[in-house]
Every structure is written in structure tokens, then in C-alpha cells.
Design a protein around this motif. Sequence first.
Motif, PDB file in Angstrom:
ATOM      1  N   ILE A 143       0.018  -8.377  -2.140  1.00  0.00           N
ATOM      2  CA  ILE A 143      -0.297  -7.396  -1.261  1.00  0.00           C
ATOM      3  C   ILE A 143       0.775  -6.772  -0.529  1.00  0.00           C
ATOM      4  O   ILE A 143       0.996  -5.588  -0.272  1.00  0.00           O
ATOM      5  CB  ILE A 143      -1.171  -8.090   0.031  1.00  0.00           C
ATOM      6  CG1 ILE A 143      -2.601  -8.683  -0.811  1.00  0.00           C
ATOM      7  CG2 ILE A 143      -1.908  -6.984   0.843  1.00  0.00           C
ATOM      8  CD1 ILE A 143      -3.251  -9.720   0.282  1.00  0.00           C
ATOM      9  N   ILE A 144       1.682  -7.561  -0.028  1.00  0.00           N
ATOM     10  CA  ILE A 144       2.763  -6.790   0.110  1.00  0.00           C
ATOM     11  C   ILE A 144       3.660  -6.278  -0.649  1.00  0.00           C
ATOM     12  O   ILE A 144       4.126  -4.995  -0.530  1.00  0.00           O
ATOM     13  CB  ILE A 144       3.999  -8.179   0.968  1.00  0.00           C
ATOM     14  CG1 ILE A 144       3.386  -8.846   1.949  1.00  0.00           C
ATOM     15  CG2 ILE A 144       5.351  -7.506   1.158  1.00  0.00           C
ATOM     16  CD1 ILE A 144       4.138 -10.181   2.503  1.00  0.00           C
ATOM     17  N   ALA A 145       3.692  -6.563  -2.073  1.00  0.00           N
ATOM     18  CA  ALA A 145       4.194  -5.644  -3.198  1.00  0.00           C
ATOM     19  C   ALA A 145       3.733  -4.365  -3.100  1.00  0.00           C
ATOM     20  O   ALA A 145       4.123  -3.550  -3.697  1.00  0.00           O
ATOM     21  CB  ALA A 145       4.433  -6.607  -4.348  1.00  0.00           C
ATOM     22  N   LEU A 146       2.424  -4.383  -3.136  1.00  0.00           N
ATOM     23  CA  LEU A 146       1.349  -2.931  -3.295  1.00  0.00           C
ATOM     24  C   LEU A 146       1.903  -1.887  -2.336  1.00  0.00           C
ATOM     25  O   LEU A 146       1.855  -0.736  -2.647  1.00  0.00           O
ATOM     26  CB  LEU A 146      -0.125  -3.469  -3.015  1.00  0.00           C
ATOM     27  CG  LEU A 146      -0.863  -4.243  -4.276  1.00  0.00           C
ATOM     28  CD1 LEU A 146      -2.183  -4.522  -3.797  1.00  0.00           C
ATOM     29  CD2 LEU A 146      -0.826  -3.571  -5.556  1.00  0.00           C
ATOM     30  N   ILE A 147       2.361  -2.586  -1.022  1.00  0.00           N
ATOM     31  CA  ILE A 147       2.763  -1.528  -0.132  1.00  0.00           C
ATOM     32  C   ILE A 147       4.311  -1.209  -0.210  1.00  0.00           C
ATOM     33  O   ILE A 147       4.656   0.082  -0.224  1.00  0.00           O
ATOM     34  CB  ILE A 147       2.822  -2.098   1.466  1.00  0.00           C
ATOM     35  CG1 ILE A 147       1.290  -2.412   1.694  1.00  0.00           C
ATOM     36  CG2 ILE A 147       3.231  -1.289   2.130  1.00  0.00           C
ATOM     37  CD1 ILE A 147       0.959  -3.165   2.852  1.00  0.00           C
ATOM     38  N   LEU A 148       5.216  -2.181  -0.453  1.00  0.00           N
ATOM     39  CA  LEU A 148       6.363  -1.665  -0.884  1.00  0.00           C
ATOM     40  C   LEU A 148       6.962  -0.939  -2.081  1.00  0.00           C
ATOM     41  O   LEU A 148       7.861  -0.427  -2.035  1.00  0.00           O
ATOM     42  CB  LEU A 148       7.399  -2.985  -0.404  1.00  0.00           C
ATOM     43  CG  LEU A 148       7.154  -4.007   0.861  1.00  0.00           C
ATOM     44  CD1 LEU A 148       8.015  -5.094   0.898  1.00  0.00           C
ATOM     45  CD2 LEU A 148       7.569  -2.800   1.858  1.00  0.00           C
ATOM     46  N   ASN A 149       6.345  -1.462  -3.210  1.00  0.00           N
ATOM     47  CA  ASN A 149       6.624  -0.925  -4.449  1.00  0.00           C
ATOM     48  C   ASN A 149       6.100   0.404  -4.691  1.00  0.00           C
ATOM     49  O   ASN A 149       5.000   0.657  -4.618  1.00  0.00           O
ATOM     50  CB  ASN A 149       6.515  -1.938  -5.600  1.00  0.00           C
ATOM     51  CG  ASN A 149       7.235  -3.520  -5.452  1.00  0.00           C
ATOM     52  OD1 ASN A 149       8.213  -3.242  -4.552  1.00  0.00           O
ATOM     53  ND2 ASN A 149       6.893  -4.585  -5.853  1.00  0.00           N
ATOM     54  N   ASP A 150       6.609   1.014  -5.721  1.00  0.00           N
ATOM     55  CA  ASP A 150       6.242   2.166  -6.453  1.00  0.00           C
ATOM     56  C   ASP A 150       5.508   1.603  -7.648  1.00  0.00           C
ATOM     57  O   ASP A 150       5.788   1.047  -8.643  1.00  0.00           O
ATOM     58  CB  ASP A 150       7.386   3.169  -6.739  1.00  0.00           C
ATOM     59  CG  ASP A 150       8.012   3.711  -5.631  1.00  0.00           C
ATOM     60  OD1 ASP A 150       7.445   3.831  -4.532  1.00  0.00           O
ATOM     61  OD2 ASP A 150       9.251   4.013  -5.739  1.00  0.00           O
ATOM     62  N   ILE A 151       4.151   1.900  -7.772  1.00  0.00           N
ATOM     63  CA  ILE A 151       3.418   1.568  -8.635  1.00  0.00           C
ATOM     64  C   ILE A 151       3.360   2.654  -9.873  1.00  0.00           C
ATOM     65  O   ILE A 151       2.596   3.316  -9.668  1.00  0.00           O
ATOM     66  CB  ILE A 151       2.090   1.298  -8.113  1.00  0.00           C
ATOM     67  CG1 ILE A 151       2.064   0.390  -7.026  1.00  0.00           C
ATOM     68  CG2 ILE A 151       1.049   0.734  -9.231  1.00  0.00           C
ATOM     69  CD1 ILE A 151       0.510  -0.023  -6.355  1.00  0.00           C
ATOM     70  N   ASN A 152       4.167   2.583 -10.711  1.00  0.00           N
ATOM     71  CA  ASN A 152       4.499   3.385 -11.732  1.00  0.00           C
ATOM     72  C   ASN A 152       3.908   2.581 -13.221  1.00  0.00           C
ATOM     73  O   ASN A 152       4.302   1.478 -13.105  1.00  0.00           O
ATOM     74  CB  ASN A 152       5.754   3.813 -11.877  1.00  0.00           C
ATOM     75  CG  ASN A 152       6.207   4.861 -10.830  1.00  0.00           C
ATOM     76  OD1 ASN A 152       5.263   5.670 -10.169  1.00  0.00           O
ATOM     77  ND2 ASN A 152       7.363   4.719 -10.170  1.00  0.00           N
ATOM     78  N   PRO A 153       3.554   3.193 -14.064  1.00  0.00           N
ATOM     79  CA  PRO A 153       3.277   4.785 -14.284  1.00  0.00           C
ATOM     80  C   PRO A 153       2.141   5.288 -13.697  1.00  0.00           C
ATOM     81  O   PRO A 153       1.891   6.544 -13.684  1.00  0.00           O
ATOM     82  CB  PRO A 153       3.212   4.842 -15.900  1.00  0.00           C
ATOM     83  CG  PRO A 153       2.566   3.682 -16.473  1.00  0.00           C
ATOM     84  CD  PRO A 153       3.177   2.517 -15.337  1.00  0.00           C
ATOM     85  N   LEU A 154       1.230   4.591 -12.941  1.00  0.00           N
ATOM     86  CA  LEU A 154      -0.085   5.128 -12.189  1.00  0.00           C
ATOM     87  C   LEU A 154       0.405   6.210 -11.203  1.00  0.00           C
ATOM     88  O   LEU A 154      -0.334   7.042 -11.120  1.00  0.00           O
ATOM     89  CB  LEU A 154      -0.818   3.914 -11.733  1.00  0.00           C
ATOM     90  CG  LEU A 154      -2.128   4.501 -11.042  1.00  0.00           C
ATOM     91  CD1 LEU A 154      -3.307   5.149 -11.987  1.00  0.00           C
ATOM     92  CD2 LEU A 154      -2.726   3.212 -10.496  1.00  0.00           C
ATOM     93  N   GLY A 155       1.480   5.767 -10.467  1.00  0.00           N
ATOM     94  CA  GLY A 155       1.661   6.737  -9.435  1.00  0.00           C
ATOM     95  C   GLY A 155       2.174   8.288  -9.961  1.00  0.00           C
ATOM     96  O   GLY A 155       2.011   9.157  -9.222  1.00  0.00           O
TER      97      GLY A 155
END
Length: 839
Positions: free
Chosen positions: A113-125
Motif C-alpha cells: 500500500i505504501i509502495a502504491l503511493i510512493l512509486n511510479d506504476i509504469n508502464p500503466l502510468g
Amino acid sequence: MKRMLCKWVLLCRSTKMRVSITNRVRYSWSIKNFLRCQNNKNNYNLVCETLQFLDCICGSTTGGLGLLGLYINEKNVGLINQTVESLTEYCQGPCHENQNCIATHECNGIDIIIALILNDINPLGKKRMDLVLELKNNASKLLLAIMESRHDSENAERILYNMRPKELVEVIKKAYLQGEVEYEEPEEGEEGEEEHAASPRNVGHNIYILAHQLARHNKELQAMLKPGGTYGEGDEALEFYAKHTAQIEIVRLDRTMEQIVFPVPNICEFLTTESKLRVYYTTERDEQGSKINDFFLRAEDLFNEMNWQKKLRGTQEATGNANAVPSQPILYWCSRNMSFWSSISFNLAVLMNLLVAFFYPLEGIRGGTLEPHLSVLLWMAMLVSLAIVIILPQPHGIRALIASTILRLIFSVGLEPTLFLLGAFNVCNKIIFLMSFVGNRGTFTRGYKAMIMDVEFLYHLLYLIICSLGVFVHVFFYSLLLFDLVYREETLLNVIKSVTRNGRSIVLTAVLALILVYLFSIVGYIFFKDDFILAVDRIPNKTLESGASMVGEFLSAGVCRKDSGENCSTEAVGEAIATQPPAMVIEDKERTCDSLLMCIVTVLSHGLRSGGGVGDVLRKPSKEEPLFAARVIYDLLFFFMVIIIVLNLIFGVIIDTFADLRSEKQKKEEVLKTTCFICGLERDKFDNKTVTFEEHIKVEHNMWHYLFFIVLVKVKDSTEYTGPESYVAEMIREHNLDWFPRMRAMSLVSMDGEGEQNEIRNLQEKLESTMKLVSNLSGQLTELKEQEVLLLENKADEVWAELSMGQNEKRMTEQRKQKQRIGLLGHPPHMNVNPQQPA
């Protein structure tokens, strides 16, 4: 178990079913606890299983968190969102057991959950930023739900364990900057698409609130969130979120206090300054001395005003584009300058009355009567004042420009046309003000019935009518506009209230005075009819004719209308006055008590206005008259009963009421300066505390933050409520104000709690020192006992040794003595017998 969980998640993916289940789960603690523990032989913890399901689908069991983006795609992002939303619903309410279950679980769910906030979710982003923003938004809501309504720091410390504060602040700034750039909208009709994508700034705002909550337990993060701190870049984002974030304190049903941090709704920006000042200064205190009840009742009107202002400024300020054209530009322009229109109306009314007072009749000054050099000076004064206003727009310059312009008009076109122009301008200005007033009050949205019942609206409408009468009927109607000063000044309003507040008492006292006047008139008519002879001053016939001509001129100028068939000539008015029946005159005196009605009028008019009563205006009787004594008693009774008692009662009621109003005003001003609007705590309660009174009323118990929270509850979807929002929404529906703190503040409670804890800590330290002292004494006593035992043992050994040595010596002595005895005695010779020799 996995099959049951899959059915549960798939069932929740349906929108209608999700709303139904969400409502049931949110408002039922028993269901939330049942999801965690069924109290059966075989318990299935669906909370942990849902968290493990999130752990599995995000791939943390097969790889690190850095590869999170590889496992999230358009096909499963909807399922991940629903899983996160389900976990959020498990925690909200709050349900502390489920919060602890998620925060302390051994899997990597909380780290994901913390990683979902801090990280850039690529390539979906790179393809669907809207889905990534929604995922970050739901993740931040889940972390807030895990910390919801908690007074400890365990879950917050667990979240901060794997979260670097600098990264969190960078995510906030990045979301704010991303909100300034329009991202590509997804095509309509795609599967799994939500109706409204999360806004980047809204996502950043939720993450900012999360950081604000975590900053209570991390000083480094707290310093980073302050604009202009160590990390100065991106202060614009932090200033924006800090400005649009508010906090309040509420009281739960168990009387515990809780702090809520929430985003200020955008509609709250449309609340006008005039309304804020009006509510702040006019909110009344109830019997308990609290202003909450009246403030809560006014919240609905303020909300209507915000909606109206949003309609006016909807395409400009609501969209954030300053160059956009408002949806209703005229009303928008008027509503922004409401106090300015009111000031113009009053100043024009004063100016027009000054012109009427000094120059009436208006025919005295005509246009073009000014000398050339004075005319040039006047033109120069007008141009200079205009230049000053353009360069330095100050109130004094504006007044000078208006004065010079009016003088120029007077000497150019005449006084009467100038007054007409000023009156017409005042009518237009009042219409603008009335439109602003109606718009800001939201009267258009509430209907015409509410408009008619509004007293202030009726007052301004009457002002407009009187102003119109001054323009089209007669200039003397402008004099009534000066009563606006009573409406504008609270001191003069209190003078009027001193009569109207206790109006019933004054009216009843006046009725008593009329009864007494009526009784005295009857007595005077019966016994002292001949004493009611008053001196009069006769009016000459020429004066009568001139008075009739003046009345005729006034009526013909403003009241009489020839088109209605009336005869408005001066002669006709004079004939009408001359046909009135003449009064009975005896030389220069008149009898004023020949009828009971005239007797009542005389006693009422002359008796009450004379300092000594009715006796001052009646005939002075001789002491030889038979009714001399009765006349003296009559005059004294009227003086004492009517003049001294009754009239002074009326004056006393008015004076006492005015004194009460003045003391109430002073008390009200003192309360505003020294008392919190929300909780009612006084300034001295915050002396020698870490939180000052100013910080308390600005941050902790800001009255407008409570209004903004009520508006938030009104505009927010009920399915998106947090636990505290659900509680407050229910209290608002029931018109229950127990959620407002009364005579309480968390800062004072925490300080008192810290004081108690310090006392307990001191007692514990004293107890520990006492225990150490006792243990030391016990050790010393034990050592003494051991030494004493050793001494006793040594002494016993010595005694035993001495005894043993004595016994040995005694035994040796006896043996020695025996040997000596044997040696000394020996055997006799006859006793030396050979043992082998037979006897």
C-alpha cells in the motif's frame, strides 16, 4: 477459503452491490468483527485473507516491491482498487481490531500500500494515468483509515517504518504540478472505466492529509511540510494544500474527543466576507452561553449563499481560469461590491439632503450663473481630482472628484436637474445593491415566499420606493432616507430598541396614563369646567391666505394630479380651508372644556406637556372660592400621579432598557475578544500553556472550519464518508449538537493528561527509589545476618573446640592418672603365678 474470498471480491465488483455492502459494512461493527472472527470452531479471518490477496495479486511474493508496476495492468487494476476499497471499509468506523490486524500482519500488504503511493506504476502510468491516480487515491484513503480515530502511535509508526518522509513530500509536490497539466482522457466505453477519474490535485491533497497525520509522529516530516523549510522547492504546492486543509475537534458518543483533518470543499471559497462578518457579530448566545445553536441554524443559509455565488462565478473562479467570463456577469459584478453600493447610497442621501436644506426652493440657482474665472477653477479642480484618482485611487480623492463634479453640474445645468440626476443614480445604485443582497442571501433559490418574509429585504425595498418618490414626486421624500443611519449604526439601533424591546411595558404604562387623564377629564368637566379657559393667539386673515397658498403649491407640485379631475389651483385649496368651521373665540381666550372630548384633549395636550401638570394652564382660582380646596387637591393629584409617577415610569423603563443594551453590547464585545466561539473557553484558560488562545481559535476551534466540515458532509457522497464523517452526518440529520466540543479542548486535555502522567511518573520514580533503598537495606540486613551467623558459627566452633579439647585433656588426664595408678601399685609377688602351671 480462497474460493470464498474470490466470490466475495467478485460480488463486490458490482456497483450496486458494492454500495449496499459498503453501507452495511460501514455502519455495522458486528459485521466488521464477524469478517475477522466468526466465533466458530473454524474461524476465517477475511481481513487477513483480503490483505494476503492484495499481496499475491501485486506480486510481492515472487519479486520485490520495486517491480510492482510489472504486475499491475489495465486488466487487474480494477480488482486491486476494489480490494483496497474493501480493506478501507473494514477499518473505517473505526474498527480498531481490523486496523491492528492489517497494520501488524506478517505479509507485505502494508508495504504494498505504501509502495502504491510512493512509486511510479509504469508502464500503466504512461498509458492510463487516471487509473494510477485512482489507485494512489484509494491507497492513501486506506492508510488514513488504518490511523482513523486512534489516540496511540502504533499504526502510524508501522507505516513510517518503511516510508521515507522526503519521498512522500515529493509525491505531494509532483501531484500538484501534474494538476496544472491536462492529461489525456481515456476513451468512453472502455471496460473497467470509472465515470469520473481522480483529479491529480485531489489525489495530492489526500496524500498531503496523510502526511499531515503522520507528521504528528515524525518531526522530520513535520518540518518538511512547512513551506519555506529546509527543502524550499515546491513551496507553492505545500502552501496550496495547507490553505485548503482544515482541522476540527469533535466529541464522540462516549465523550472522547477526536481531531479531524479534512480538505476544504471548493464551494467554500464562494462565502463572502460580508456574510462572515454578519454571522460573527450577530450570532446570539443561548441560555448556556453557547453560540453553537444559532451558528448551526445559519449554516443552511450560508450554504445556499455559497451555491448562489458558485452559479454567478461558476465559469471563472470554479474552473480556476481568471480570463473566463462569469455565467451571470452583471450579478457577479454586483455581488462582489455589495458594501460599496451601500456606502454610495448613504453618501448620496446625505448629499441630496444637504443640497435641499441649503438651496430649497430649487429655483434660486440656475445654470450658467457662475463667473468665468470661477468656472475655470472648478474645471481645474475636477481634472486634478480625476488625475489623483487615476494615479492614487484613495477615498479622499474620490470624494473630491465627486464634490467638484456635482458643483460643476449645479452651475452648468442647475440645481433641480442635478438633484434629479443624483436621485436617479441613487435609484439605480439601490437596485444594484438589492440584486446583490438577494443573490448573496440565496433568495432566488429559496423562492419568493422566503424573499417576502425576509425583513432586511423588505427594508431595502422600502428604501428603494422612498428614493423613487423623491425622484418623481417631491424632493422632501429624500429626508426619510437619512433614517438609514439608524440601520447602519448599532448605537442608534440600540436607542430604538430601548423603546421597542420593552414595548409592552411602555404601552401598558401609557394606557394607565390615558386612563388617569380620562378620569381627571371627567372630574374637570363636572367640577372645574369654568377653569378651562386658555389664552390663544389669533391668526390674521392674510396669514391664513398665505398658508393656504403654500399648501396649495405643495399639493399641486407633488400630490394633486390634474389628470385625475381634481382642482389643484391655489384658490380652490384656500376655499377648502376657509370653509372649515371657526373656533369659538372670546376675545383672546377660549373655553376648552365645553364638551368632554375637548376636556380630554386639553388635559392630554396641555397637562402632560406642562411641568406642573394641568394646573399650570388652568385659571388661577381665588382662595375665597368654595372649590378652592378641591382645585388644589385636583392639581396636586394630577401632578403626583401622572407627571411624577406614570411619566417617570415610562422614562425609567426606556433608560433601564438602554443601559441593559449598552451593557449587553460591551459584554458581547468582551465575549468576542476573550472567549472561543466554538467551545466557550476563556482566554485565561490558555495562560502558561503551550497553545495560545489565538492559536486555539485559529487552528483548533476555527468557527469557519466547522462550517466547512458541515458543507463537506452535505456535498460529499454518503458512500465515501469516513467514520467521523458518518457520525457527524447522522448528528446533523438529527439536529443534535453534542458533537461540538463544549468547554473542552484536546490541547488542554492532553496537557492535563500529561500533568497527571508526570505526577504518576514522579510517584513511580519515588516508589522505585524507595524500593531500591529497601532492597539496599534488605541486602545490608542480610549481610549483617550472614556475618552474625558466621560469628555465631565461629564462636560455636571455638566453644566446641574448647569443649573437645577439655574432654580430650580430661580423658588423657584420667588415662594418665590410671596409668600412673597402675604403675604405682604394680602386682604383689605372690600374685606372679605362671599361667601354664597347674593350680
